[in-house]
Design an enzyme around this catalytic site. Structure first.
Site, PDB file in Angstrom:
ATOM      1  N   LYS A 108       0.596  -1.223  -0.068  1.00  0.00           N
ATOM      2  CA  LYS A 108       0.027   0.058   0.119  1.00  0.00           C
ATOM      3  C   LYS A 108       0.906   1.291  -0.086  1.00  0.00           C
ATOM      4  O   LYS A 108       0.335   2.136  -0.407  1.00  0.00           O
ATOM      5  CB  LYS A 108      -0.923  -0.010   1.158  1.00  0.00           C
ATOM      6  N   GLU A 130      -9.794   5.579   3.350  1.00  0.00           N
ATOM      7  CA  GLU A 130     -10.716   4.570   3.968  1.00  0.00           C
ATOM      8  C   GLU A 130      -9.684   3.418   4.163  1.00  0.00           C
ATOM      9  O   GLU A 130      -8.632   3.394   3.641  1.00  0.00           O
ATOM     10  CB  GLU A 130     -11.906   4.053   2.846  1.00  0.00           C
ATOM     11  N   SER A 387       1.464  -9.663  -0.597  1.00  0.00           N
ATOM     12  CA  SER A 387       1.572  -8.293  -0.682  1.00  0.00           C
ATOM     13  C   SER A 387       1.653  -7.574   0.888  1.00  0.00           C
ATOM     14  O   SER A 387       1.858  -6.337   0.721  1.00  0.00           O
ATOM     15  CB  SER A 387      -0.012  -7.808  -1.040  1.00  0.00           C
TER      16      SER A 387
HETATM   17  C1  LIG Z   1      -1.648  -7.054   2.590  1.00  0.00           C
HETATM   18  C2  LIG Z   1      -2.753  -6.729   1.658  1.00  0.00           C
HETATM   19  N1  LIG Z   1      -3.066  -7.389   0.717  1.00  0.00           N
HETATM   20  C3  LIG Z   1      -3.805  -7.136  -0.379  1.00  0.00           C
HETATM   21  C4  LIG Z   1      -4.995  -6.065   0.153  1.00  0.00           C
HETATM   22  C5  LIG Z   1      -6.215  -6.082  -0.755  1.00  0.00           C
HETATM   23  O1  LIG Z   1      -6.280  -4.738  -1.563  1.00  0.00           O
HETATM   24  P1  LIG Z   1      -5.690  -4.606  -3.135  1.00  0.00           P
HETATM   25  O2  LIG Z   1      -6.673  -5.719  -3.798  1.00  0.00           O
HETATM   26  O3  LIG Z   1      -6.017  -3.528  -3.384  1.00  0.00           O
HETATM   27  O4  LIG Z   1      -4.345  -5.133  -3.379  1.00  0.00           O
HETATM   28  C6  LIG Z   1      -4.846  -5.478   1.499  1.00  0.00           C
HETATM   29  C7  LIG Z   1      -5.881  -4.564   1.710  1.00  0.00           C
HETATM   30  O5  LIG Z   1      -6.207  -3.917   2.911  1.00  0.00           O
HETATM   31  C8  LIG Z   1      -3.836  -5.720   2.021  1.00  0.00           C
HETATM   32  O6  LIG Z   1      -3.676  -4.945   3.406  1.00  0.00           O
END
Ligand SMILES: Cc1ncc(COP(=O)(O)O)c(C=O)c1O
Length: 425
Positions: A108, A130, A387
């Site tokens: 993020k 948000e 992620s």
């Molecule tokens: C670690 C992590 N991965 C994935 C996501 C999902 O978001 P996005 O699909 O935008 O990557 C989030 C959302 O809070 C997250 O904290």
């Protein structure tokens, strides 16, 4: 390990025009998806944002400043880790793109540094955001502290409870956290509140949206800010594998981490797989419609009312998906699968046990699908976007495993199979 060279985000001018993931133009369309479906009062704000972003993105000084922040504040480039133990267990070659190693613990921060730097350039002194899992909120509160901006974060009341650690982190960073108490009291409702606040205070306030969703230019802009992760991964694979991976897998909530990594491989032979939660499978189960300012797939009932999503993971607990994912599914360039909460819990523990890495519950979805599809993936090289890190989820998982009724309320043990509308495979 892969090459750890920093990727210059100012590189490859013109790449956009040739890519499947190109510039969506002034109407913000990805095929039939995207667009700008907002109240009239917000149209000028979205237009102002689009021109400010385009101007900044074309300005080498802005790009260099962002590059410097990504390198020296966020800690990019993030590593690529080969999972030797788990690869052997699954019968495939698994590599992780380690976005969990970034400052604040997830992908993020890439988007947030871009947007808060843009807010500063636009003279906005107040940031609203948000958040679902709290990772976007923490990243925004962090950047706002860094730039000296006032920060308000909306978070669904349910998420405030299940992500208490991140709520405390945001407050520590000087942000005000406001609970969204309408609807399912999760991410969808937090977006509603943040949009409402933006409409009311657009003069001095910048809305830092946390995924590739919302009205134009957000899906385009947020993708561009996450492109760095795909470019890095592509270059790291080139130097480490001498090739692209056979399959690139990422979890999909709004879709920003997936879009980031897909952008590096979309014009190559790599197969792209997005993994949604069974209870929030917007691409897999959704129907085209408008939510939060853009046309995409979303879960809705026969009357067109948005359905509540249900997922163990606060960051994926969202009934919609970014419009570019809807388009990539439509043109069959990416495929979308769904996994259930039980599979996710197993994957969460599996990665910790075999590789010493505790994943966020969000990206544990990607691993859950890899485990399920191991026969199909046998012998293949699979790059998974890790992620975020799972520290924020440890208490929740412990509560679920200990049978704590409140923690168990967040779990849906229904099956994740079967995607009735056929957008998935
Ligand atoms: C670690 C992590 N991965 C994935 C996501 C999902 O978001 P996005 O699909 O935008 O990557 C989030 C959302 O809070 C997250 O904290």
């Amino acid at each position: 390990m892969g090459s750890q060279t920093m990727v210059d985000t100012t590189a490859a001018p013109g790449l956009d025009e040739q890519s499947i993931m190109g510039d969506p133009g002034p109407t913000g369309r990805f095929g039939k998806f995207g667009g700008l479906y907002v109240p009239e009062t917000l149209v000028p704000a979205c237009k102002e944002l689009e021109s400010a972003f385009r101007e900044a993105w074309a300005d080498p000084d802005f790009r260099n400043e962002l590059d410097d922040l990504l390198r020296n504040y966020a800690g990019r480039p993030s590593a690529i880790t080969e999972c030797r133990n788990l690869s052997k267990e699954l019968g495939l070659r698994l590599l992780l793109k380690r976005e969990d190693l970034n400052h604040t613990g997830s992908h993020k921060i890439n988007n947030v540094l871009g947007q808060t730097l843009l807010a500063k350039r636009m003279g906005k002194t107040r940031i609203v955001a948000e958040t679902g899992a709290g990772q976007h909120g923490v990243a925004t509160a962090t950047a706002a502290a860094f730039f000296g901006q006032e920060c308000v974060v909306y978070m669904g009341e349910v998420d405030v409870r299940r992500q208490a650690l991140n709520v405390y982190r945001m407050r520590l960073l000087g942000a005000e956290v406001r609970s969204a108490v309408s609807g399912s009291r999760t991410l969808k409702d937090a977006v509603n509140e943040a949009l409402r606040e933006w409409v009311a205070s657009v003069e001095d306030t910048y809305y830092c949206l946390g995924s590739v969703m919302g009205p134009h230019p957000y899906p385009y802009m947020v993708r561009e800010f996450h492109r760095v992760l795909g470019r890095e991964a592509f270059e790291q694979c080139q130097s480490y594998l001498g090739d692209v991976p056979d399959v690139v897998v990422a979890a999909v909530g709004g879709g920003s981490n997936a879009i980031g990594i897909f952008s590096g491989f979309v014009d190559t032979r790599s197969e792209l797989v997005g993994v949604e939660p069974a209870g929030g499978a917007a691409v897999g189960r959704g129907v085209a419609g408008v939510v939060h300012g853009s046309m995409s797939y979303l879960m809705q009932d026969e009357a067109g009312q948005v359905q509540e999503a249900q997922s163990i993971s606060a960051g994926l607990d969202y009934p919609g998906v970014g419009p570019e994912h809807a388009h990539l599914a439509d043109i069959e360039r990416a495929r979308y699968e769904a996994v259930n909460d039980a599979e996710v819990l197993d994957a969460f523990e599996l990665l910790a046990r075999t590789e010493g890495i505790i994943p966020a519950l969000e990206c544990a979805h990607a691993l859950a699908w890899i485990v399920r599809a191991k026969d199909e993936l046998a012998g293949k090289t699979v790059l998974m976007n890790l992620s975020g890190r799972g520290d924020k989820d440890v208490a929740q998982v412990q509560g679920i495993r200990d049978g704590d009724p409140e923690a168990l309320q967040t779990v849906d043990f229904g099956d994740g199979q079967g995607l009735p509308n056929g957008h998935g495979s």
